[in-house]
Enzyme design. Structure first.
Site, PDB file in Angstrom:
ATOM      1  N   ASP A 365      -0.047   4.155  -0.131  1.00 17.45           N
ATOM      2  CA  ASP A 365      -1.292   3.682  -0.727  1.00 17.45           C
ATOM      3  C   ASP A 365      -2.320   4.804  -0.569  1.00 17.45           C
ATOM      4  OD1 ASP A 365      -3.100   1.977  -1.902  1.00 17.45           O
ATOM      5  OD2 ASP A 365      -3.607   0.942  -0.041  1.00 17.45           O
ATOM      6  N   ASP A 727      -1.537  -2.465   2.548  1.00 16.03           N
ATOM      7  CA  ASP A 727      -2.422  -3.230   3.424  1.00 16.03           C
ATOM      8  C   ASP A 727      -2.768  -4.608   2.874  1.00 16.03           C
ATOM      9  OD1 ASP A 727      -3.954  -2.401   1.325  1.00 16.03           O
ATOM     10  OD2 ASP A 727      -5.520  -1.444   2.508  1.00 16.03           O
ATOM     11  N   ASP A 731       0.664  -5.985  -1.602  1.00 15.82           N
ATOM     12  CA  ASP A 731       1.676  -5.019  -1.168  1.00 15.82           C
ATOM     13  C   ASP A 731       2.870  -5.681  -0.494  1.00 15.82           C
ATOM     14  OD1 ASP A 731       0.118  -2.804  -1.982  1.00 15.82           O
ATOM     15  OD2 ASP A 731      -1.073  -2.947  -0.157  1.00 15.82           O
TER      16      ASP A 731
END
Length: 1049
Positions: A365, A727, A731
């Site tokens: 990410d 997070d 996800d």
């Protein structure tokens, strides 16, 4: 049954109301609610049925090595029972072996079940994200706290600041000028997003683009609204994520280590079976005999002797099985988790430690992992002494800590008029705050506004006395307190100096926010901040550094926009600042009782109030990359690990950050390297494979949960070992699907943490790279102790094989073998897990998941070592019986009777020997006297057996030094590099001495104390194992060198 879905975001409010047959002022009737609930069910996430406990327990035994151990335990138990029946007494000692094996398996099963039950808590964590109550309109009345689970499609719900959205909804009306929603956990956007009522005329658009929709589990951070419920329960976006998590959990593959151990277990089973058959077969003459002139079918069969050799074969099988391997692997992985925890990587699932070591792709990410997830001002500019001159100021520091860095070349004494006004706007036209929790600075309110307040603290105040007072005062009394509010002295000075009397809220049309303040001079001033383009458009004048105000002409506008374009190209988010002193009817505004207040009630008037502004300057903000990320990216490149960035943020910001951290060091154009999730999904499969197969990094922006899963699935199908970071709730499915899911510990949602294999305590990308290096080191160490245990076991197998082949008495009994395998071998094998990592560990490409655990050369080496171990163990047994001395060491001083090798090999014929009467001999502090001369080869072998056991223990201690490195000599990798191994060797030897010199234990293990001379013999015979392996390592290094030179040519 569910309501037929329709694209509510693409329909007008009226169309949605008609579709649901509901009115905003009335809501649904109770009768209609009941009908819809019957069709759609309750607004709650479905609870998947978990595996029953018995099923989880059985799964722990679905492992090749474990099955081998189970069979060994069963046979050992049966033979122990038969042995007890034959001898007439069945003491506990005969059952020690099967009992210990079963105990190991039970402990492994308990650990496995505990991990399994913890791993599936992600779905429960999703439920906690759902709202409990909601304000709903039904039958024309407001129900203030209706349980959220009772909502049905078509319900009219009112939401305010701080409310958690209870279902997916279409916004019908705004009750405030602005509505901001925090939906980063669902979409990955780094900032709260503005919502409105206008439809988005795209039937299949990404979540981020659905600006008129609210999603279950997100939070209202600003404003209030009235909405229509469109989806509930499993039909919501969060419900779809639960379905994806469940589907991803069904796709979980075995870890590379488990695959290797299963493969190793399969080969071991075959080898053990073959050796057992051979040992049994080579002794067939002892239980099958033929008459000299008889036919083939005229033979005699001895069941007693057949059973005896079957026991010998089983003892050999038990020796070959590394009983301690599952326990030592678990211990090594657990040690690895402790090492990683010290580096801020918390491992939730033990096998993930090893999986990290063969990671080939890291899907990361952006927000919070590659960046700090803390907005900070990077640069700002105001105009100089002339309209065509601008002054650029660079700001250091990347956190919300006001003392983190400063402004380059800044002087508090030279804070001119334009800089003072900029500081005033940043401090007062702002609703954010900063708090400190466990020495970590965090923002309350909008991150951009918090960053502006930090800028004000770095700028200081023009008043010298006030500046000294602020500098000397602590801005937080104790950072360790929970949520300790940080005192911002400079901001407070501006706020007290100019009191705020009215606020013109931000809205998406004019893209600005402003406040009316009462100045110390007695007049009012309008302070404005917003998008640079709209601020410039509404500005007629410009503030210069000397305090003068000049008309804002075209050259000045172009200068400002050129600076803004340059800042934006670096991934900065630009905000414009302006003010206005001539407020007309608001010049004497004081409160909501003022006649002009009616204008402030209608946001349509705000653009008119914010006209003819005086432009002050521009501030560039960003979520900066972490300082250590650039080096971590270089480490990944050197280690042959591909980095793919997958973010929900917009494309230009993602590309700018990726360029800055060195992800594309040689590229100027990112064609075929940067895609939105939608663009990549639209590509044909062959092109998708080509994109992710190309050398170098790739960046995916505006990615939705399904895009992340598709990318991970594609990479896994291509044979890559994928580590995925995340997070948010969005996800979780991809984290579950990846070979190793890595959640953020600070900013991560509980859902993401529960779905992940590993949690980063500091949310830092470089921690992942450190964890990969640690994973590689752990795998190398694991190979070290597997090599050590296998070579030791080969020695034990060879000793039993040699014993059976020569026909001499057993030199080791099963309980002694078990003691060596579990207790004596255990500490050194575990200590090998502390071996330091190779210096070049991150300069090697990732190992392939199908690489052999033990290659052919290493296997050959350990067959040689094992052969020596076996020959030494059996050799010292034969020496004691047949030789009076060896290499000058007297062996007959204890008074025992010597026999020839031929006599030793035919010891079963002892009853037919005449004149054989062995003398009594000394064993420790007792004399061994034999009633039956033939007991000399059974009861009387106690000293010879002790020597064999001692040689086996000593030789395995020396062999553990060989396992320090697969290829390096002990001169390059000396034993003190791993002091734990030296301690473990002492512990193991200490345990051996314990069973040797404690009478009770000595009787259990069938051994006796040894003299100093006998210990000298043990060391003399054991030490050469180091020299043999050093020679083989040297040959291996020469061979490797030759191969590399050949490849180079």
């Amino acid at each position: 049954m569910e309501e037929k879905p329709f694209p509510a975001w693409a329909w007008s409010v009226e169309q949605c109301l008609n579709e649901y047959r509901v009115k905003l002022d009335k809501g649904l009737s109770s009768f209609e609610v009941d009908n819809r609930r019957e069709r759609c069910g309750w607004n709650e996430l479905k609870k998947e049925k978990g595996k029953p406990l018995w099923c989880l327990v059985l799964e722990q035994f679905d492992d090749v090595l474990v099955k081998i151990l189970l069979v060994a335990a069963f046979i050992s138990f049966a033979l122990a029972y038969l042995q007890g029946s034959e001898s007439g007494h069945a003491g506990f000692e005969v059952y020690v072996e099967p009992f210990v094996i079963v105990l190991i398996l039970v402990l492994n099963a308990i650990v496995g079940v505990w991990q399994e039950t913890n791993a599936e808590k992600a779905l429960e964590a999703l439920k906690e994200m759902q709202c409990e109550n909601a304000k709903v309109r039904r039958d024309g009345y407001d129900v203030p706290e209706l349980p959220a689970r009772e909502l049905v499609p078509g319900d009219i719900v009112e939401l305010r600041v701080g409310d958690k959205v209870p279902a997916d909804m279409r916004i019908a009306t705004l009750k405030t000028s602005t509505l901001r929603v925090e939906q980063s956990s669902l979409t990955g956007e780094s900032m709260p997003v503005i919502k409105g009522t206008n439809p988005v005329f795209i039937d299949d658009c990404e979540l981020q683009a659905k600006e008129c929709m609210l999603f279950s589990g997100t939070t209202i951070v600003n404003g209030s609204c009235v909405c229509i419920v469109t989806s509930i329960g499993m039909s919501t976006e969060i419900g779809k994520i639960q379905t994806q998590i469940h589907e991803a959990s069904l796709e979980e593959d075995d870890t590379p280590l488990k695959k290797k151990l299963d493969e190793f277990g399969g080969k071991l089973t075959t080898i053990i079976g073959m050796i057992c058959l051979i040992v049994w077969a080579i002794n067939y003459r002892n239980f099958l005999t033929w008459d000299a002139n008889g036919s083939l079918w005229n033979f005699r069969f001895s069941f007693e002797k057949c059973t005896y050799y079957f026991k010998t074969a089983v003892a050999l099988a038990v020796a070959a099985i590394p009983e301690g391997l599952p326990a030592v692997i678990t211990t090594c992985l657990a040690l690895g988790t402790r090492k990683m925890a010290k580096k801020n990587a918390i491992v939730r699932k033990l096998p993930s430690v090893e999986t990290l070591g063969c990671t080939t792709v890291i899907c990361s990410d952006k927000t919070g992992t590659l960046t700090t997830n803390q907005m900070s001002v990077n640069v700002f500019f105001t105009l100089g002494g002339e309209p065509t001159i601008s002054r650029m100021f660079h700001v250091e520091g990347t956190t919300y800590n006001p003392k983190d860095g400063g402004i380059t070349g800044w002087s508090y004494n030279n804070m001119d008029t334009s800089l003072q006004i900029l500081a005033q706007i940043c401090a007062i036209c702002n609703d954010a705050g900063i708090y400190c929790n466990d020495y970590l600075f965090r923002a309350t309110g909008l991150p951009t506004e918090a960053a502006l307040k930090v800028l004000v603290e770095k700028m200081g105040v023009p008043d010298t006395k006030a500046r000294s007072r602020i500098r000397d005062a602590p801005f937080a009394s104790d950072y360790s307190n929970d949520r300790n509010c940080v005192k911002l002295g400079c901001c407070d000075w501006w706020i007290k100096r100019s009191s705020r009397i009215a606020t013109l809220e931000f809205d998406r049309v004019r893209k600005s926010m402003s406040v009316i303040v009462h100045e110390p001079t007695g007049s009012n001033r309008l302070l404005v901040k917003g998008a640079v383009e709209t601020i410039l458009e509404r500005s007629s004048f410009a503030q210069l550094a000397d305090g003068s105000v000049v008309p804002l002409d075209e050259p000045c506008r172009q200068l400002i926009m050129l600076n803004v374009i340059e800042m934006s190209s670096k991934g900065l988010r630009c905000l414009g600042f302006a003010f206005k002193d001539d407020l007309g009817e608001f010049s004497d505004y004081y409160a909501n009782t003022h006649p002009a207040h009616r204008k402030l009630l209608d946001p349509a008037n705000y653009s008119e109030i914010e006209s003819d502004l005086i432009f002050v300057g521009v501030v560039g903000l960003r979520d900066p990359p972490r300082d250590e990320v650039h080096r971590a990216i270089d480490d990944c490149r050197g280690a042959g690990i591909k980095v793919i960035v997958i973010t929900g943020d917009n494309k230009s910001t993602a590309e700018a950050i990726c360029k800055e951290i060195g992800l594309f060091p040689t590229l100027t154009s990112l064609k075929d390297k940067s895609f939105t999730g939608k663009e990549f999904a639209a590509l044909p499969l062959s092109k998708q494979i080509e994109v992710v197969s190309m050398p170098g990094a790739v960046v995916f922006s505006r990615a939705e949960p399904r895009h992340k899963q598709d990318i991970v699935r594609l990479l896994k199908e291509m044979g890559e070992i994928v580590a995925m970071t995340g997070d948010g709730v969005n996800d979780a499915p991809a984290l579950k699907l990846a070979d190793i899911g890595i959640a953020m510990g600070v900013t991560g949602t509980e859902v993401a943490k529960q779905a992940a294999d590993m949690v980063l305590a500091d949310d830092n990308f470089s921690t992942i790279v450190s964890a990969v290096a640690e994973g590689r080191s752990i795998y190398d160490n694991m190979k070290s102790f597997i090599r050590y245990m296998i070579s030791s076991n080969i020695g034990e197998v060879f000793s039993i094989f040699l014993t059976a082949a020569l026909g001499i008495p057993e030199c080791l009994i099963p309980v002694q073998l078990l003691w060596v395998n579990l207790v004596t071998d255990g500490p050194p094998a575990t200590a090998l897990g502390f071996n330091p990592a190779d210096i070049d560990i991150m300069h090697k490409p990732p190992r392939k998941s199908n690489d052999a655990l033990i290659n052919s050369w290493v296997l050959f080496r350990y067959l040689v070592i094992g052969s020596y171990v076996g020959m030494a163990t059996v050799g010292i047994f034969i020496l004691w019986y047949t030789q009076p001395s060896f290499m000058g060491i007297d062996l007959s001083s204890d008074g025992h009777t010597l026999v020839s090798l031929a006599e030793l090999r035919s010891w079963r014929d002892c009853p037919t020997w005449t004149d054989f009467s062995p003398d009594p001999f000394l064993a420790g502090d007792r004399v061994i006297s034999l009633a039956d001369p033939c007991e000399y080869f059974t009861v009387g072998k106690v000293k010879a057996m002790t020597l064999s056991l001692s040689v086996l223990v000593a030789i395995e201690m020396f062999n553990s030094l060989n396992a320090l490195s697969e290829d390096n000599s002990l001169l390059r990798m000396p034993p003190w590099k791993n002091p734990w191994l030296l301690v473990a060797m002492l512990v193991s030897f200490g345990l051996h001495l314990l069973i040797l010199y404690v009478p009770f234990l000595a009787s259990v293990f069938g051994i006796v104390p040894l003299s100093l001379n006998e210990w000298l013999l043990v060391i003399l015979i054991s030490a050469p194992v180091v020299l043999i392996d050093e020679t083989l390592k040297y040959i291996g290094r020469r061979q490797l060198c030759s191969n590399q030179k050949y490849k180079a040519i």
